[in-house]
Write a protein that holds these residues in place. Structure first.
Motif, short mmCIF file in Angstrom:
data_model
loop_
_atom_site.label_atom_id
_atom_site.label_comp_id
_atom_site.label_asym_id
_atom_site.label_seq_id
_atom_site.Cartn_x
_atom_site.Cartn_y
_atom_site.Cartn_z
N GLU A 153 -11.73 17.70 54.92
CA GLU A 153 -12.08 18.30 53.63
C GLU A 153 -12.60 19.73 53.77
OE1 GLU A 153 -15.35 15.15 54.51
OE2 GLU A 153 -13.17 15.34 54.71
N ASN A 154 -12.89 20.16 55.01
CA ASN A 154 -13.34 21.54 55.23
C ASN A 154 -12.19 22.48 55.59
OD1 ASN A 154 -15.88 20.65 54.74
ND2 ASN A 154 -16.69 21.00 56.79
N TYR A 155 -10.97 21.97 55.47
CA TYR A 155 -9.79 22.80 55.71
C TYR A 155 -9.29 23.38 54.39
CZ TYR A 155 -4.96 24.09 56.78
OH TYR A 155 -3.78 24.77 56.91
N VAL A 156 -8.97 24.66 54.40
CA VAL A 156 -8.48 25.33 53.20
C VAL A 156 -7.10 25.90 53.47
CG1 VAL A 156 -8.85 27.22 51.56
CG2 VAL A 156 -10.80 25.92 52.41
N GLY A 157 -6.14 25.48 52.68
CA GLY A 157 -4.79 26.04 52.75
C GLY A 157 -4.41 26.59 51.40
N THR A 158 -3.27 27.24 51.33
CA THR A 158 -2.83 27.77 50.04
C THR A 158 -2.60 26.64 49.03
OG1 THR A 158 -0.52 27.75 50.78
CG2 THR A 158 -1.77 29.77 51.14
N GLU A 159 -2.35 25.42 49.54
CA GLU A 159 -2.07 24.30 48.65
C GLU A 159 -3.29 23.85 47.87
OE1 GLU A 159 -1.77 24.18 51.92
OE2 GLU A 159 0.38 24.30 52.36
N ASN A 160 -4.46 23.86 48.49
CA ASN A 160 -5.64 23.38 47.78
C ASN A 160 -6.54 24.52 47.28
OD1 ASN A 160 -6.27 23.69 50.65
ND2 ASN A 160 -8.29 22.87 50.17
N MET A 161 -6.00 25.76 47.29
CA MET A 161 -6.66 26.85 46.60
C MET A 161 -6.15 26.88 45.16
SD MET A 161 -6.93 30.01 49.33
CE MET A 161 -8.25 30.80 48.38
N LEU A 162 -7.05 26.98 44.21
CA LEU A 162 -6.69 26.89 42.80
C LEU A 162 -6.39 28.27 42.22
CD1 LEU A 162 -9.44 24.35 41.72
CD2 LEU A 162 -7.04 23.87 42.26
N PRO A 163 -5.38 28.36 41.35
CA PRO A 163 -5.03 29.65 40.75
C PRO A 163 -6.09 30.14 39.77
CG PRO A 163 -3.73 27.90 39.76
CD PRO A 163 -4.49 27.28 40.88
N GLU A 164 -5.94 31.41 39.36
CA GLU A 164 -6.82 32.03 38.37
C GLU A 164 -8.29 31.99 38.80
OE1 GLU A 164 -5.90 33.85 35.88
OE2 GLU A 164 -3.78 33.45 36.30
N LYS A 165 -8.51 32.23 40.12
CA LYS A 165 -9.88 32.41 40.65
C LYS A 165 -10.75 31.18 40.46
CE LYS A 165 -9.22 36.95 38.61
NZ LYS A 165 -9.73 37.94 37.65
N ALA A 166 -10.13 29.99 40.47
CA ALA A 166 -10.86 28.75 40.20
C ALA A 166 -11.40 28.10 41.47
CB ALA A 166 -9.97 27.77 39.45
N GLY A 167 -11.35 28.81 42.61
CA GLY A 167 -11.92 28.26 43.84
C GLY A 167 -10.96 27.36 44.58
N VAL A 168 -11.48 26.26 45.14
CA VAL A 168 -10.66 25.33 45.91
C VAL A 168 -10.97 23.91 45.47
CG1 VAL A 168 -10.57 26.86 47.93
CG2 VAL A 168 -12.37 25.14 47.77
N GLU A 169 -10.04 23.02 45.76
CA GLU A 169 -10.29 21.60 45.60
C GLU A 169 -10.29 20.96 46.98
OE1 GLU A 169 -7.23 20.03 43.17
OE2 GLU A 169 -5.60 20.51 44.55
N LYS A 170 -10.93 19.81 47.09
CA LYS A 170 -11.08 19.17 48.39
C LYS A 170 -9.71 18.81 48.98
CE LYS A 170 -14.36 16.17 48.92
NZ LYS A 170 -15.14 14.92 48.86
N ASN A 171 -9.52 19.16 50.24
CA ASN A 171 -8.28 18.82 50.92
C ASN A 171 -8.33 17.36 51.35
OD1 ASN A 171 -5.81 19.07 52.49
ND2 ASN A 171 -7.13 19.15 54.30
#
Length: 320
Positions: A153-171
């Motif tokens: 859940e501490n991994y961030v990819g382009t897939e779990n980054m949210l558009p329109e500056k909405a941050g990230v969701e849990k991977n």
């Protein structure tokens, strides 16, 4: 009949029903479905119109809540954008800063016949501000780390980054590769693929990310506030700049060299602004988006996509 149709509408856009429809679609390039197979799909129906009406009304109420939240988010974003335009260019100064707080500067300007602004590459800015390159105050971090040191859940990819500056969701689905790019709390993460989606996150923890995510780190947090830098990078003008210099057409990518050469407005005095207001703005927008997501969870699996409207149209044709 109207209430029955409303209930049926929510059944047709339910994720489980949509998944079943996709399973019966044929074709590879352009999926198509058979009306005969579609007519054979099963839908659970409550025994009374009253129960169907209650269900449809409950879901409709959540729809209205989400719609109001979206309007509130849009309003707050417009307010924030207007405040950024005023504050980040010095046209509006916060209490405690500016010539009014330094009478000696005002007197000097009056005697010399000069204004409190000076002309720069980006237009007029306050005379006590300075221009700095992004590369002077921030760096693109490329630290390679073992992904096994971090939870999934501490991994961030382009897939779990949210558009329109909405941050990230849990991977929860993507397994990171053996080695990934590390990031630290208060780093700024930006998706470098399709910059027009405006995917950006102010990290609230340590973790790792894919190579398609830019990790921007403030060089000296005692000199420049990380929150202030996030405010600059989350401005629409920044993403427009990145898109104008992006490479590729189908999957445009930001040019890292051009990003480092960007000339933002920076000044030490803005540190106080970010300490007082920066985190509040980030928390406000983040909270609104969380409320929106919670509303969608309550509504359950309502997702309005073109494919679902197509299903409803085909059902309508089949009943004629």
């Amino acid at each position: 009949m109207q209430n029955y149709n409303a209930f049926l509408y929510y059944q047709l856009i339910d994720q489980k029903f949509q998944s079943n429809v996709w399973d019966i679609c044929g074709g590879s390039t352009i999926p198509t479905m058979s009306q005969e197979k579609l007519k054979q799909q099963l839908i659970p129906i409550p025994p009374t119109i009253e129960e169907q009406q209650r269900i449809a009304n409950a879901l409709s109420d959540v729809d209205s809540l989400i719609s109001n939240l979206e309007k509130l988010i849009a309003k707050k974003k417009n307010i924030k954008q207007g405040a950024m335009q005023q504050l980040l260019t010095g046209r509006k100064r916060l209490p405690g800063f500016g010539p009014s707080c330094h009478p000696e500067r005002s007197t000097k300007c009056a005697v010399e016949g000069t204004s409190h602004f000076k002309m720069t590459e980006l237009g007029p800015i306050p005379s006590d501000w300075e221009m700095k390159k992004l590369d002077d105050i921030m760096m693109l971090s490329g630290d390679s780390v073992l992904s096994s040191k971090f939870k999934r859940e501490n991994y961030v990819g382009t897939e779990n980054m949210l558009p329109e500056k909405a941050g990230v969701e849990k991977n929860i689905s993507v397994d990171p590769t053996n080695r990934a790019k590390g990031f630290l709390k208060h780093d700024i993460l930006i998706s470098n693929i399709r910059p027009y989606l405006k995917k950006i996150w102010f990290a609230d923890k340590n973790g790792c990310c894919s190579n398609d995510v830019l990790v921007i780190r403030v060089k000296d947090c005692a000199e420049i506030s990380a929150e202030f830098c996030y405010s600059i990078l989350s401005d629409d003008k920044f993403f427009s700049f990145v898109m104008e210099n992006a490479v590729g057409t189908k999957m445009p990518r930001g040019d890292k060299k051009m990003i480092k050469e960007l000339l933002p407005l920076l000044h030490k005095a803005c540190y106080a602004f970010t300490i007082v207001f920066g985190a509040m703005i980030v928390d406000l927008i983040s909270g609104l988006w969380k409320a929106k997501k919670n509303g969608k969870a309550t509504r359950s699996k309502l997702k309005r996509e073109d494919s679902r409207r197509s299903v409803k149209r085909k059902l309508g044709k089949g009943s004629n």
